[in-house]
Design a protein around this motif. Structure first.
Motif, mmCIF file in Angstrom:
data_model
loop_
_atom_site.group_PDB
_atom_site.id
_atom_site.type_symbol
_atom_site.label_atom_id
_atom_site.label_comp_id
_atom_site.label_asym_id
_atom_site.label_seq_id
_atom_site.Cartn_x
_atom_site.Cartn_y
_atom_site.Cartn_z
ATOM 1 N N ASP A 230 0.846 -1.194 0.000
ATOM 2 C CA ASP A 230 0.000 0.000 0.000
ATOM 3 C C ASP A 230 0.880 1.242 0.000
ATOM 4 O OD1 ASP A 230 -2.339 -1.346 -0.051
ATOM 5 O OD2 ASP A 230 -2.747 -1.190 2.098
ATOM 6 N N GLY A 231 0.451 2.262 -0.696
ATOM 7 C CA GLY A 231 1.238 3.491 -0.800
ATOM 8 C C GLY A 231 2.078 3.506 -2.071
ATOM 9 N N GLN A 232 2.170 2.358 -2.754
ATOM 10 C CA GLN A 232 2.985 2.271 -3.983
ATOM 11 C C GLN A 232 2.085 2.223 -5.232
ATOM 12 O OE1 GLN A 232 6.166 2.574 -4.521
ATOM 13 N NE2 GLN A 232 6.802 2.728 -2.390
ATOM 14 N N GLU A 233 0.956 2.933 -5.155
ATOM 15 C CA GLU A 233 0.025 2.895 -6.288
ATOM 16 C C GLU A 233 0.628 3.545 -7.536
ATOM 17 O OE1 GLU A 233 -0.785 3.518 -3.191
ATOM 18 O OE2 GLU A 233 -2.208 1.895 -2.749
ATOM 19 N N ARG A 234 1.515 4.515 -7.335
ATOM 20 C CA ARG A 234 2.136 5.138 -8.536
ATOM 21 C C ARG A 234 3.086 4.157 -9.200
ATOM 22 N NH1 ARG A 234 3.324 11.430 -7.492
ATOM 23 N NH2 ARG A 234 4.035 11.220 -9.624
ATOM 24 N N THR A 235 3.770 3.358 -8.385
ATOM 25 C CA THR A 235 4.634 2.321 -8.969
ATOM 26 C C THR A 235 3.776 1.314 -9.718
ATOM 27 O OG1 THR A 235 6.036 2.609 -7.030
ATOM 28 C CG2 THR A 235 6.505 0.700 -8.420
ATOM 29 N N LEU A 236 2.646 0.972 -9.134
ATOM 30 C CA LEU A 236 1.731 0.038 -9.808
ATOM 31 C C LEU A 236 1.306 0.613 -11.160
ATOM 32 C CD1 LEU A 236 -0.116 -2.514 -9.679
ATOM 33 C CD2 LEU A 236 -1.852 -1.059 -8.624
ATOM 34 N N ALA A 237 0.972 1.909 -11.154
ATOM 35 C CA ALA A 237 0.545 2.543 -12.414
ATOM 36 C C ALA A 237 1.680 2.510 -13.439
ATOM 37 C CB ALA A 237 0.103 3.982 -12.147
ATOM 38 N N ALA A 238 2.912 2.691 -12.964
ATOM 39 C CA ALA A 238 4.048 2.666 -13.895
ATOM 40 C C ALA A 238 4.224 1.259 -14.481
ATOM 41 C CB ALA A 238 5.321 3.113 -13.172
ATOM 42 N N LEU A 239 4.073 0.236 -13.654
ATOM 43 C CA LEU A 239 4.187 -1.146 -14.155
ATOM 44 C C LEU A 239 3.089 -1.434 -15.177
ATOM 45 C CD1 LEU A 239 4.948 -3.478 -11.092
ATOM 46 C CD2 LEU A 239 6.537 -2.388 -12.643
ATOM 47 N N VAL A 240 1.886 -1.011 -14.817
ATOM 48 C CA VAL A 240 0.746 -1.244 -15.707
ATOM 49 C C VAL A 240 0.985 -0.562 -17.054
ATOM 50 C CG1 VAL A 240 -1.657 -0.493 -16.026
ATOM 51 C CG2 VAL A 240 -1.005 -1.771 -13.982
ATOM 52 N N GLU A 241 1.481 0.664 -16.991
ATOM 53 C CA GLU A 241 1.747 1.382 -18.245
ATOM 54 C C GLU A 241 2.826 0.652 -19.066
ATOM 55 O OE1 GLU A 241 2.628 5.548 -17.953
ATOM 56 O OE2 GLU A 241 2.972 5.609 -20.124
ATOM 57 N N ALA A 242 3.856 0.179 -18.360
ATOM 58 C CA ALA A 242 4.921 -0.553 -19.077
ATOM 59 C C ALA A 242 4.346 -1.799 -19.752
ATOM 60 C CB ALA A 242 6.032 -0.934 -18.101
ATOM 61 N N PHE A 243 3.423 -2.470 -19.078
ATOM 62 C CA PHE A 243 2.818 -3.660 -19.703
ATOM 63 C C PHE A 243 1.995 -3.290 -20.938
ATOM 64 C CE2 PHE A 243 3.470 -6.130 -15.661
ATOM 65 C CZ PHE A 243 4.161 -7.178 -16.252
ATOM 66 N N THR A 244 1.329 -2.132 -20.887
ATOM 67 C CA THR A 244 0.530 -1.757 -22.070
ATOM 68 C C THR A 244 1.437 -1.446 -23.271
ATOM 69 O OG1 THR A 244 0.416 0.597 -21.538
ATOM 70 C CG2 THR A 244 -1.371 -0.790 -20.687
ATOM 71 N N LYS A 245 2.748 -1.189 -22.976
ATOM 72 C CA LYS A 245 3.689 -0.906 -24.071
ATOM 73 C C LYS A 245 4.629 -2.088 -24.302
ATOM 74 C CE LYS A 245 3.650 3.998 -23.061
ATOM 75 N NZ LYS A 245 4.295 5.025 -22.248
ATOM 76 N N ALA A 246 4.276 -3.244 -23.751
ATOM 77 C CA ALA A 246 5.168 -4.411 -23.833
ATOM 78 C C ALA A 246 5.380 -4.830 -25.278
ATOM 79 C CB ALA A 246 4.570 -5.567 -23.039
ATOM 80 N N PRO A 247 6.531 -5.481 -25.558
ATOM 81 C CA PRO A 247 6.800 -5.923 -26.930
ATOM 82 C C PRO A 247 5.747 -6.890 -27.479
ATOM 83 C CG PRO A 247 8.632 -6.471 -25.436
ATOM 84 C CD PRO A 247 7.629 -5.764 -24.631
ATOM 85 N N VAL A 248 5.075 -7.631 -26.598
ATOM 86 C CA VAL A 248 3.921 -8.447 -27.018
ATOM 87 C C VAL A 248 2.784 -8.169 -26.039
ATOM 88 C CG1 VAL A 248 4.901 -10.446 -28.232
ATOM 89 C CG2 VAL A 248 4.966 -10.352 -25.736
ATOM 90 N N SER A 249 1.574 -8.229 -26.540
ATOM 91 C CA SER A 249 0.432 -7.885 -25.678
ATOM 92 C C SER A 249 0.231 -8.920 -24.581
ATOM 93 C CB SER A 249 -0.849 -7.838 -26.499
ATOM 94 O OG SER A 249 -0.844 -6.722 -27.329
ATOM 95 N N PRO A 250 0.108 -8.455 -23.326
ATOM 96 C CA PRO A 250 -0.275 -9.391 -22.267
ATOM 97 C C PRO A 250 -1.670 -9.942 -22.584
ATOM 98 C CG PRO A 250 0.501 -7.313 -21.347
ATOM 99 C CD PRO A 250 0.362 -7.098 -22.820
ATOM 100 N N SER A 251 -1.815 -11.247 -22.462
ATOM 101 C CA SER A 251 -3.106 -11.828 -22.837
ATOM 102 C C SER A 251 -4.087 -11.794 -21.676
ATOM 103 C CB SER A 251 -2.913 -13.261 -23.305
ATOM 104 O OG SER A 251 -2.187 -13.972 -22.335
ATOM 105 N N LEU A 252 -3.574 -11.864 -20.462
ATOM 106 C CA LEU A 252 -4.465 -11.866 -19.303
ATOM 107 C C LEU A 252 -3.774 -11.102 -18.189
ATOM 108 C CD1 LEU A 252 -7.061 -13.122 -17.969
ATOM 109 C CD2 LEU A 252 -5.591 -14.944 -17.144
ATOM 110 N N ALA A 253 -4.517 -10.213 -17.543
ATOM 111 C CA ALA A 253 -3.943 -9.482 -16.410
ATOM 112 C C ALA A 253 -4.989 -9.426 -15.306
ATOM 113 C CB ALA A 253 -3.547 -8.072 -16.835
ATOM 114 N N VAL A 254 -4.554 -9.771 -14.109
ATOM 115 C CA VAL A 254 -5.481 -9.828 -12.975
ATOM 116 C C VAL A 254 -4.892 -9.010 -11.831
ATOM 117 C CG1 VAL A 254 -6.512 -11.371 -11.256
ATOM 118 C CG2 VAL A 254 -6.384 -12.092 -13.637
ATOM 119 N N LEU A 255 -5.740 -8.189 -11.231
ATOM 120 C CA LEU A 255 -5.316 -7.340 -10.112
ATOM 121 C C LEU A 255 -6.148 -7.717 -8.888
ATOM 122 C CD1 LEU A 255 -3.611 -4.782 -9.337
ATOM 123 C CD2 LEU A 255 -5.634 -3.441 -9.909
#
Ligand SMILES: Cc1cc2nc3c(=O)[nH]c(=O)nc-3n(C[C@H](O)[C@H](O)[C@H](O)COP(=O)(O)OP(=O)(O)OC[C@H]3O[C@@H](n4cnc5c(N)ncnc54)[C@H](O)[C@@H]3O)c2cc1C
Length: 429
Positions: free
Chosen positions: A301-326
């Motif tokens: 908790d408190g690292q929501e900005r880091t989470l957002a950065a990871l999520v953004e990196a995944f949306t720009k991943a070299p291949v599309s993530p097929s499934l993501a669960v939070l």
């Protein structure tokens, strides 16, 4: 139990237990060594009821699905269920698995009253918090490295019916998803969010689900009956090469899934809510012979900005993530190497063939470690050993127990060797 075909050389190399092999990486493997198939440990004892609580004695190779099928008609249920029913009791303890209710109820280890462990010396011993707390805490979440769990006494909870009252909402950004999860958690026991990370424009839109076990009043007869009766799974044939999980397919599927009309509330049978992926047998075959990689981390908790950065990196991943669960996770449990800690856990499936994905995940590991988070060992096949101590601060305590009960490191796995949890193979013997 036992690998009757293991050669003396293999046994000399080392041993590790294997359940149903649902860990995604190398935790239940040992190249050149003896892998003990624990799925033969199939006993399920009678349910012992004491007021509002009950316990059951089960073999370490019993799957949680089989246990649920057995105890549900008697009005009882395992309180912690992972996203698949094809997980053994031994595997569930070894990974201290979490369910969609970890934020409320903690992990699987918390439901274990006692366990029986065959150690490196071949001796079977009962282990409880009272008899040897350190060994208990090293075994829960200890990835099978303290010995073979042959049986356990597990707590069960009352099961009021065979259905879950599920509330579903669609969200259009990560912030909205986080808010929806937290708001719904106040009145619900289960929560989970599916995210669409298949493209930069997706903004991590999601589907958030909350659930509670439904009370019998007002349900029709079928729903009222406490039961866990999964339907037969659809077969998926083996596929060559990179299979069918390709960017355009993933993007169209995710869009259609997100847009699909859904009822805001519905009564859903337990197996369909708890184990949706079990609807397709061998679904990883969709990724073809090159397979899939799952990345699961937790951020406090408190690292929501880091989470957002990871999520953004995944949306720009070299291949599309097929499934993501939070999911939300609650406080850290007793296990020295247990994964959960209070915060957000993100699990993302990616095709394994793309080399750039590995570089991206390496960078993510560092970000996660720096943020006070960790990577889930049951899902891991590639973490660097130098990050382990930062991610798992109780590692020194775990090493002390391992040294005490298995000084030669006979119980080992490819994961343990890769991460330096045991001394290198050349020092055995
Ligand atoms: C579709 C899917 C969904 C999942 N969802 C979740 C989830 O929601 N939450 C979660 O926490 N995990 C989840 N998992 C991961 C899974 O719960 C864990 O990897 C679990 O450990 C797998 O159990 P298994 O019986 O298949 O064990 P294996 O994969 O065979 O082994 C896993 C570890 O347990 C050890 N082990 C197995 N049996 C024994 C034994 N008898 N004694 C000692 N050690 C033993 C092995 O040595 C190994 O280290 C999911 C996996 C899949 C495939």
């Amino acid at each position: 139990m036992g690998d009757a075909l293991a050669s003396p050389e293999a046994i000399e190399r080392g041993l590790i237990a294997r359940g149903l092999g649902r860990s995604y990486g190398d935790a239940a493997q040992l190249e050149g060594g003896a892998v003990i198939d624990a799925t033969g440990l199939q006993a399920i004892g009678p349910v012992h009821v004491a007021g509002e609580r009950a316990t059951v004695d089960v073999g370490g190779g019993v799957s949680l699905g089989d246990l649920a099928r057995r105890v549900a008609p008697q009005g009882w249920f395992p309180p912690v269920m992972p996203g698949t029913r094809h997980v053994t009791v031994g595997g569930a303890i070894a990974a201290d698995i979490h369910g969609k209710n970890h934020q409320r109820d903690g992990g699987f280890g918390g439901t274990v009253e006692s366990l029986s462990l065959v150690g490196a010396d071949g001796v079977q011993r009962p282990v409880t918090r009272e008899s040897d707390r350190a060994l208990f805490e090293a075994t829960v979440g200890g990835m099978g490295l303290t010995g073979v769990i042959t049986s356990a006494r597990l707590q069960l909870e009352p099961l009021p019916s065979g259905v879950v009252e599920v509330a579903t909402q669609r969200t259009s950004s990560l912030d909205a998803t986080l808010r929806a999860i937290v708001d719904g958690d106040a009145t619900h026991r289960y929560s989970v969010a599916w995210l669409d990370l298949s493209g930069p424009g997706r903004r991590a839109r999601g589907i958030v689900q909350h659930g509670n076990l439904a009370a019998p009043l007002g349900l029709d007869e079928d729903q009222r009956r406490p039961a866990y009766a999964p339907r037969r799974a659809l077969p998926v044939p083996p596929l060559p090469g990179r299979g069918v999980v390709r960017d355009p397919i993933v993007k169209s599927f995710n869009l259609a899934y997100w847009r699909r009309p859904r009822k805001a509330t519905a009564l859903v049978p337990l197996p369909r809510f708890l184990h949706p992926l079990d609807g397709a047998a061998s679904w990883p075959r969709l990724f073809g012979a090159s397979g899939l990689l799952q990345y699961q981390c937790v951020l406090p908790d408190g690292q929501e900005r880091t989470l957002a950065a990871l999520v953004e990196a995944f949306t720009k991943a070299p291949v599309s993530p097929s499934l993501a669960v939070l999911k939300r996770l609650g406080p850290q449990g007793e296990g020295m190497l247990s994964f959960p800690l209070q915060g957000w856990t993100l699990a993302v499936d990616l095709p394994a063939w793309n080399a750039e994905v590995y570089l991206m995940l390496d960078r993510m590991d560092e970000v996660v470690a720096q943020a006070g988070g960790r990577v889930y060992l049951a899902k891991d096949a590639r973490l660097r050993p130098d990050l382990l101590a930062a991610m798992y601060p109780r590692l020194p305590e775990w090493r002390e127990v391992k040294q005490r009960i298995d000084p030669e490191g006979r119980i080992r796995s490819d994961l343990a060797e890769r991460l330096g949890l045991v001394p290198s193979a050349s020092r055995i013997g």
